[in-house]
Design an enzyme around this catalytic site. Structure first.
Site, PDB file in Angstrom:
ATOM      1  N   LEU A   1       0.905  -1.218   0.099  1.00  0.00           N
ATOM      2  CA  LEU A   1       0.001  -0.145  -0.173  1.00  0.00           C
ATOM      3  C   LEU A   1       0.900   1.130   0.067  1.00  0.00           C
ATOM      4  O   LEU A   1       1.669   1.173   0.529  1.00  0.00           O
ATOM      5  CB  LEU A   1      -0.821   0.124   1.257  1.00  0.00           C
ATOM      6  CG  LEU A   1      -1.658  -1.080   1.524  1.00  0.00           C
ATOM      7  CD1 LEU A   1      -1.929  -1.280   2.983  1.00  0.00           C
ATOM      8  CD2 LEU A   1      -3.064  -0.828   0.917  1.00  0.00           C
ATOM      9  N   ASP A   2       0.307   2.331  -0.776  1.00  0.00           N
ATOM     10  CA  ASP A   2       1.025   3.538  -0.615  1.00  0.00           C
ATOM     11  C   ASP A   2       0.340   4.199   0.756  1.00  0.00           C
ATOM     12  O   ASP A   2      -0.805   3.726   1.125  1.00  0.00           O
ATOM     13  CB  ASP A   2       0.865   4.362  -2.112  1.00  0.00           C
ATOM     14  CG  ASP A   2       0.963   5.776  -1.983  1.00  0.00           C
ATOM     15  OD1 ASP A   2       1.994   6.053  -1.484  1.00  0.00           O
ATOM     16  OD2 ASP A   2       0.114   6.640  -2.195  1.00  0.00           O
TER      17      ASP A   2
END
Lengths: 616, 76
Positions: A313-314
Site C-alpha cells: 500500500l501507498d
C-alpha cells in the site's frame, strides 16, 4: 432465406411454445385416446418445426467454419427422424429450444448489474445556442465546446467546465463520494453526476464514451467478455471437443452398427454446461463488483487477484485521505491572533499542501485580516525567509530554525515532540529569532482502513506492506494504528517499484494499491494494480482493478469476491464434466436415452447458471 | 477512419458472436472488430471511403440479428 432466418429468431420462443403444445397433444392421443397414427403425425410435425431453427443456427455457424452444438443436435434429430423415432426427435428439439430460452432468461439476470450501470448514462441534454435559446437534444449530437444547461435535480450530460452558475453536485457515480460538493465557475463537472440544487451552464469538453463515466462503462463491458484462463482453456477445448464428439459418434456407428446409439452419443456429448459454466461465473462476479463500485478488468484480473498473498500500500492518498489538516497549532507570542494572521499571510502565497491546511485552519478560527508582509525567499527543503527593515520572519521546519540560530526553548521542544509523536509534519514560524507558532499538520487516516485490512488478512492476505515517501516517524504512527506487517519510508517512486519487484522475485503474488498518478509504475508492475481514491483517467487506464469508492471495505469486498468467483468457476467446470461423465455411464448401463440425456444436459446448464447467480 | 458502435439485442449463444465477428471483419475497409457478448455491442474501426456504418449494420441484420442503435464517430 435471410427474412426467414430473422423471423424465426424473433419468434423462437413462440415456436418453442407451439412445440410444447404439439408434444402434449400427441402424448394425449397416444396414451389416452390411443389414436396412434394421429399421435405420430403430430410428433412428426413437431420434429420438423423444431428442427428448423436449430438447423439454421447450425448452418450459420458452419458457414463461418464453426462446428456448433446446434450441428450435433441437428444431426441427431435428423438421425432419429430417419429411423422413425419421432417422439425422441420432437422431445430433443423441444428441450434444446426450451433450454436456450431459459438460458437467455437467466443470463439476463447475470448481466443485470451492468445493465443498470449503463442505464445511468445520460441520454439527453439542454443545448444552449449563441442566442440563448434552449433546445433538448440527444447527447450524441453534442460537440466539444457546446454549452448545455442543467437544472436542479438534473443529470450532467457531459464532462466539462462550469461557465455560469453554481450548484451542489452529487458525484457518487464517478467518485463514490456521496456528500454533495459545491462547484462554481471554472470547476470541472462529470457526466453522470447529479446537481442537487442550483442551475449551471456547462461548456462541453467530452461527450458519451469519452467521458469518465463512459470510460467506466466501457471498461466494465469489456471486462465481462475478457476471459479468465480457465474460460479460455474451456473455449479452446470446446472447439476441438465438439468435432471430436462428431467423430466418436461416427466411430460408434461404424463399429457397433448401432445407429441409434451413435445419435444418442451425439446428444449426450454436447458440451453445453462446459461452454457456459466458466464465463457465466465471471459475468456474475464482475457484475457484482460493478454494482458495488469495484471495476475488475476481466477474468484475468479476477483470477490473479484471488491468488494475491502480499498487499503493498501507498500511504498518502491511499491509507489516508490525502487531505492535510492542522492537528494542533501552539502559539508562544503575546498576540496569538496577530501571529496566526502573519503565518496565514505567508502561507497564502505558497503552493505547498501544508500551507493550504494552515490557511484553512486560520480562516476557520475567524482570522480574516492579514498584515502586510515582506517578500519571501524559498530555502529548499527548509522553508521560507522574509525580511523587512524591522523584522525577519522564518517559516519552515526545525532545520530552518537551527540554520538561522533560532533558540528553541524547553516549552517549544515539548510542543515539537508532542507533534512528532503524533506523526505530524511540523511548520514553525519565528519572528526575530523567537518562535511564535508551532503547527502540527496531519493527513487523516481513512476511517475504514483498520476494518478493511483486518478483513483482508482474514480472507487470505499474508502480508501487508506500507511504502511511503513520507518520513519514517509519520509512517510508523500510521502503521501502529493498523494491522500492517512491514513499513518502508522515505522512498522515491522508483524505490517503491524496486520493492514490488523484489517481492515478486521472492515468489510472492503482489497487489499494489495506489492513487494511480505517481504510483503508475508500481501499479503496472505488480501482479494486480489497484487504483483507489481518484477515479481519474490515469488510475482507470493503469490499474487492473479500480475502486470507485475509496474505501478499504470495498477493497476487502473485491478480494473476497475474486476468491468466490474463481471458486465458482471451478465448481461449474466440475458440474459440467461430471454431467457428461454420468451421462456416458448412464448410457453404458442403459438407463439414458436420447430425450432423457437432453433433459439432463439442459438441467445441468441451468444448474451452472443458478450457481453463478449466487455471486450476484 | 471512423468507429462504429452498434447496439444489438441480447446475444445468447457464443457462436453468434463468432458469426458476427467474422462477417463484419470480412467487410472491405474494416480494420478492427470487437463483439461484446455480454453487453450485446459491436465496435468496429473502418475506413469511410470503403464502407459505412449503415453497411455494417446491414451485414449484421442480414445475419438475423437486430441492430437497435448505430453510432458512428470520426476518429481521424
Amino acid at each position: 432465406m435471410m427474412k426467414l432466418n430473422m423471423w424465426i429468431q424473433k419468434h423462437q420462443n413462440k415456436i418453442t411454445g407451439l412445440l410444447a403444445v404439439l408434444i402434449v397433444a400427441s402424448l394425449f392421443f397416444s396414451y389416452v385416446v390411443k389414436a396412434e397414427l394421429l399421435a405420430t403425425i403430430l410428433m412428426i410435425i413437431a420434429s420438423i418445426i423444431g428442427a428448423i431453427p436449430v438447423a439454421l443456427h447450425a448452418w450459420g455457424a458452419l458457414v463461418n467454419k464453426v462446428i456448433s452444438i446446434e450441428l450435433l443436435v441437428t444431426i441427431a434429430v435428423i438421425g432419429a427422424f430417419v429411423i422413425g423415432e419421432f417422439e425422441e426427435s420432437a422431445i430433443v428439439t423441444f428441450l434444446f429450444l426450451f433450454g436456450s430460452y431459459l438460458e437467455q432468461r437467466t443470463l439476463q439476470k447475470t448481466r443485470s448489474s451492468v445493465k443498470k450501470l449503463t442505464q445511468l448514462a445520460p441520454t439527453q441534454a439542454e443545448l444552449v445556442d449563441d442566442d440563448g435559446n434552449v433546445t433538448t437534444v440527444d447527447v450524441d449530437d453534442l460537440d466539444e465546446g457546446d454549452h448545455v444547461m442543467v437544472k436542479p435535480g438534473g443529470q450532467i450530460p457531459v464532462d466539462g467546465k462550469i461557465v455560469d452558475g453554481t450548484g451542489y453536485f452529487n458525484e457518487a457515480s464517478i467518485t463514490g463520494e456521496s456528500a454533495p460538493v459545491q462547484k462554481e465557475d471554472g470547476d470541472s463537472v462529470y457526466a453522470g453526476s447529479l446537481i442537487d440544487n442550483g442551475t449551471v451552464t456547462i461548456e462541453t469538453s467530452s461527450v458519451g464514451e469519452d467521458t469518465t463515466f463512459g470510460k467506466i462503462i466501457e471498461l466494465v463491458e469489456e471486462a465481462q467478455d475478457s476471459q479468465s484462463p480457465a474460460a479460455r482453456f474451456i473455449d479452446k477445448f470446446a472447439t476441438y471437443y465438439t468435432p471430436a464428439v462428431l467423430v466418436i459418434a461416427a466411430l460408434v456407428w461404424i463399429f457397433t452398427q448401432n445407429f441409434e446409439l451413435a445419435i444418442t452419443v451425439l446428444v449426450l456429448g454436447c458440451p453445453g454446461a462446459l461452454v457456459i459454466g466458466a464465463p457465466v461465473s465471471n459475468v456474475a462476479g464482475i457484475g457484482n463488483g460493478a454494482k458495488n463500485g469495484i471495476l475488475m478488468k476481466g477474468g484475468n484480473a479476477v483470477n490473479s487477484f484471488s491468488r494475491i498473498d502480499t498487499l503493498v500500500l501507498d500511504k498518502t492518498g491511499t491509507l489516508t485521505t490525502g487531505k492535510m489538516t492542522v492537528s494542533k497549532m501552539d502559539t508562544f507570542g503575546t498576540d496569538a491572533t496577530a501571529d496566526m494572521a502573519t503565518l496565514a499571510a505567508v502561507e497564502k502565497g505558497s503552493d505547498h499542501p501544508l500551507g493550504h491546511a494552515i490557511v484553512k485552519y486560520v480562516d476557520a478560527e475567524g482570522i480574516k485580516d492579514y498584515p502586510e508582509i515582506p517578500e519571501f525567499d524559498t530555502v529548499k527543503g527548509q522553508g521560507m525567509i522574509g525580511h523587512d527593515t524591522e523584522k525577519e520572519i522564518l517559516v519552515g521546519n526545525e532545520k530552518l530554525m537551527q540554520a538561522n540560530g533560532v533558540e528553541i526553548t524547553k516549552e517549544n521542544r515539548k510542543s515539537i515532540n508532542d507533534r512528532l509523536d503524533n506523526g505530524d509534519s511540523i511548520v514553525i514560524m519565528a519572528i526575530n529569532k523567537e518562535i511564535r507558532v508551532i503547527t502540527g499538520i496531519n493527513d487523516e487516516l481513512r476511517p475504514d482502513a483498520f476494518d478493511g485490512l483486518t478483513a483482508l488478512k482474514k480472507a487470505g492476505i499474508q502480508r501487508v506492506v506500507m511504502l511511503t515517501g513520507d518520513n519514517r516517524l509519520a509512517a510508523q504512527r500510521v502503521a501502529e494504528k493498523l494491522p500492517i506487517d512491514e513499513i518502508h519510508a522515505e522512498l522515491l517512486p522508483e524505490q517503491k517499484l524496486d520493492f514490488v519487484k523484489d517481492f515478486q522475485a521472492k515468489g510472492h503474488k503482489v497487489a499494489f494499491v495506489g492513487d494511480g498518478i505517481n504510483d503508475s509504475p508500481s501499479l503496472a508492475t505488480a501482479d494486480i494494480g489497484i487504483g483507489m481514491g481518484t477515479g481519474t483517467d490515469v488510475a482507470i487506464d493503469t490499474a487492473d482493478i479500480v475502486l470507485v469508492k475509496s474505501s478499504f471495505n470495498s477493497l476487502a469486498h473485491a478480494y473476497i469476491l475474486a476468491k468466490k468467483t474463481v471458486a465458482n468457476t471451478k465448481e461449474n467446470i466440475f458440474i459440467a464434466v461430471a454431467t457428461v461423465a454420468l451421462l456416458l455411464l448412464g448410457l453404458l448401463v442403459g438407463i439414458i436415452q436420447m430425450a432423457s440425456g437432453m433433459f439432463v444436459h439442459e438441467a445441468s446448464i441451468l444448474v451452472v447458471i443458478f450457481n453463478a447467480m449466487r455471486l450476484l | 477512419m471512423a468507429k462504429a458502435i452498434l447496439q444489438l439485442g441480447d446475444l445468447t449463444c457464443p457462436s453468434c458472436m463468432t458469426k458476427i465477428q467474422k462477417a463484419v471483419a470480412n467487410q472491405k475497409g474494416v480494420s478492427d472488430v470487437k463483439v461484446m457478448f455480454n453487453a450485446g455491442k459491436v465496435r468496429a474501426d473502418f475506413d469511410q471511403e470503403q464502407t459505412s456504418g449503415e453497411d455494417l449494420s446491414n451485414v449484421i441484420t442480414e445475419l438475423g440479428y437486430e441492430v437497435k442503435k448505430l453510432k458512428v464517430k470520426e476518429t481521424a
